[in-house]
Design a protein around this motif. Structure first.
Motif, mmCIF file in Angstrom:
data_model
loop_
_atom_site.group_PDB
_atom_site.id
_atom_site.type_symbol
_atom_site.label_atom_id
_atom_site.label_comp_id
_atom_site.label_asym_id
_atom_site.label_seq_id
_atom_site.Cartn_x
_atom_site.Cartn_y
_atom_site.Cartn_z
ATOM 1 N N VAL A 17 0.854 -1.182 0.000
ATOM 2 C CA VAL A 17 0.000 0.000 0.000
ATOM 3 C C VAL A 17 0.896 1.240 0.000
ATOM 4 O O VAL A 17 1.722 1.416 0.908
ATOM 5 C CB VAL A 17 -0.925 0.027 1.229
ATOM 6 C CG1 VAL A 17 -1.682 1.357 1.301
ATOM 7 C CG2 VAL A 17 -1.911 -1.133 1.177
ATOM 8 N N SER A 19 0.697 5.034 0.490
ATOM 9 C CA SER A 19 -0.275 5.952 1.093
ATOM 10 C C SER A 19 0.282 7.358 1.172
ATOM 11 O O SER A 19 1.485 7.556 1.390
ATOM 12 C CB SER A 19 -0.635 5.454 2.501
ATOM 13 O OG SER A 19 -1.504 6.361 3.148
ATOM 14 N N TYR A 23 -0.262 4.966 7.585
ATOM 15 C CA TYR A 23 -1.209 3.850 7.635
ATOM 16 C C TYR A 23 -0.666 2.902 8.701
ATOM 17 O O TYR A 23 0.182 2.062 8.430
ATOM 18 C CB TYR A 23 -1.296 3.192 6.257
ATOM 19 C CG TYR A 23 -2.328 2.087 6.122
ATOM 20 C CD1 TYR A 23 -3.342 1.906 7.052
ATOM 21 C CD2 TYR A 23 -2.295 1.228 5.030
ATOM 22 C CE1 TYR A 23 -4.285 0.904 6.912
ATOM 23 C CE2 TYR A 23 -3.237 0.216 4.868
ATOM 24 C CZ TYR A 23 -4.230 0.058 5.823
ATOM 25 O OH TYR A 23 -5.159 -0.943 5.679
ATOM 26 N N VAL A 32 3.738 -1.303 3.632
ATOM 27 C CA VAL A 32 3.262 0.084 3.508
ATOM 28 C C VAL A 32 4.434 0.994 3.175
ATOM 29 O O VAL A 32 5.507 0.894 3.774
ATOM 30 C CB VAL A 32 2.591 0.567 4.818
ATOM 31 C CG1 VAL A 32 2.204 2.047 4.701
ATOM 32 C CG2 VAL A 32 1.366 -0.272 5.138
ATOM 33 N N VAL A 34 4.939 5.220 2.587
ATOM 34 C CA VAL A 34 4.288 6.533 2.664
ATOM 35 C C VAL A 34 5.002 7.509 1.734
ATOM 36 O O VAL A 34 6.208 7.735 1.865
ATOM 37 C CB VAL A 34 4.276 7.080 4.109
ATOM 38 C CG1 VAL A 34 3.685 8.495 4.144
ATOM 39 C CG2 VAL A 34 3.472 6.154 5.022
#
Length: 346
Positions: A17, A19, A23, A32, A34
């Motif tokens: 992910v 983001s 998150y 994740v 960022v």
């Protein structure tokens, strides 16, 4: 939260992910990254675009799927220029019937930009599936209908209400922004003050240009017009407390809160817009013309006069959504779309 169950269900895909915000609680096995992205358009978008492009070029993902308008506007060209196939997921196109001419010019340009960069375009609404090719935003060969849905068993299971009142409860669940019709809900509550308790569940969105101000919320709260609960982890006990759920939204893809409320047997009074009329059968008489606050108020007022009719309409809403809006169906369609992408890549 919106996509967490899909990530868990599609566990044969190695997910990362990316983001724009932290998150902190991803599903197990989901990485994740960022890359800061502001939700509103800003000069910093160029820096965000370069950050996305560099990261995607390093990773060389088998495909990149975007959600939300800003992530799609920047992420789709970043993915294609980094050498990865791109999937654009439309959670309600910005071009739709009922918009002003200027809004639709901007919406057409935005959607055309995103669809041009995308290899596949996934839509939630049957109306988007027909409108996008008809308006030359996206060729039909790129489109897949994915729909939207909820974990149905979770909302069909009995839940104890968290709110109790001698009066009926009219509830809205949304972000506190004008696009969701929050200002309309405040006016509706003011016009029907004393007939029911009016409750709003959902967070502030301070970084949105159309966010309701804290002063507006405080004024409605102090006047006793609306009780504001704020963001909650589990919406079910609040929906279980409601007699009527109101969704005066001006734009939707497929509104999950309407599906959730209907699955719990609550009638949903709303504006007659794309997506909503797929979830709430127009023949039930619960939909008002978009922006017609008097008509929506009249629908809610009539419901409050007859709790038995509320219960009957809630049952009919449930019967409509249960066979149509399970997330299991969404996951199956996503698997097929990903398989088609993999075959094309091979």
């Amino acid at each position: 939260m919106l996509l967490a169950n899909q990530l868990r269900s599609l566990n044969d895909v190695d997910w990362t992910v990316v983001s724009g915000d932290p998150y902190d609680d991803p599903p197990d096995g989901v990485a994740v990254e960022v890359v800061p992205v502001r939700r509103e358009f800003a000069f910093s978008d160029f820096v965000s675009f370069v950050g996305l492009w560099r990261y995607l070029r390093r990773q060389r993902f088998d495909f990149v799927q975007t959600h939300t308008p800003k992530a799609s506007f920047l992420g789709l060209p970043a993915a294609r220029l980094a050498g990865s196939p791109a999937i654009y997921t439309i959670h309600g196109a910005l071009y739709f019937e009922g918009n002003s001419r200027m809004a639709n010019v901007l919406g057409w340009c935005f959607e055309r930009w995103c669809c041009t960069w995308a290899d596949r375009v996934l839509v939630q609404s049957r109306e988007d599936e027909h409108v996008l090719p008809a308006t030359r935003i996206c060729p039909r060969r790129k489109l897949n209908y994915i729909g939207n849905g909820i974990v149905m068993d979770r909302f069909l299971a009995p839940v104890s209400p968290v709110l109790h009142s001698e009066r009926l409860i009219v509830m809205m669940v949304s972000r506190l922004v004008f696009e969701k019709g929050c200002a309309d809900f405040l006016r509706l509550a003011a016009s029907l003050a004393g007939r029911a308790d009016f409750v709003h569940v959902g967070p502030f969105e301070h970084d949105q240009s159309d966010a309701l101000s804290e002063e507006e919320v405080a004024a409605a709260s102090e006047a006793g017009i609306v009780t504001f609960v704020g963001a909650v982890e589990d919406v079910r006990p609040y929906l279980a407390s409601a007699t009527v759920v109101v969704l005066p939204s001006y734009r939707e893809g497929i509104p999950r809160v309407a599906i959730e409320a209907a699955a719990m047997g609550r009638p949903v009074a709303a504006y007659d817009i794309r997506g909503v009329r797929e979830v709430i059968n127009p023949q039930l008489g619960l939909l008002a013309p978009r922006g017609d606050q008097l008509a929506l108020t009249s629908i809610v007022e009539e419901l409050l006069k007859d709790p038995n009719r509320c219960s009957e309409l809630g049952d009919r809403c449930r019967q409509w959504v249960v066979p149509r809006f399970s997330e299991d169906q969404v996951v199956a369609r996503l698997r097929a779309a990903y398989a088609a992408m993999a075959r094309r890549a091979a």
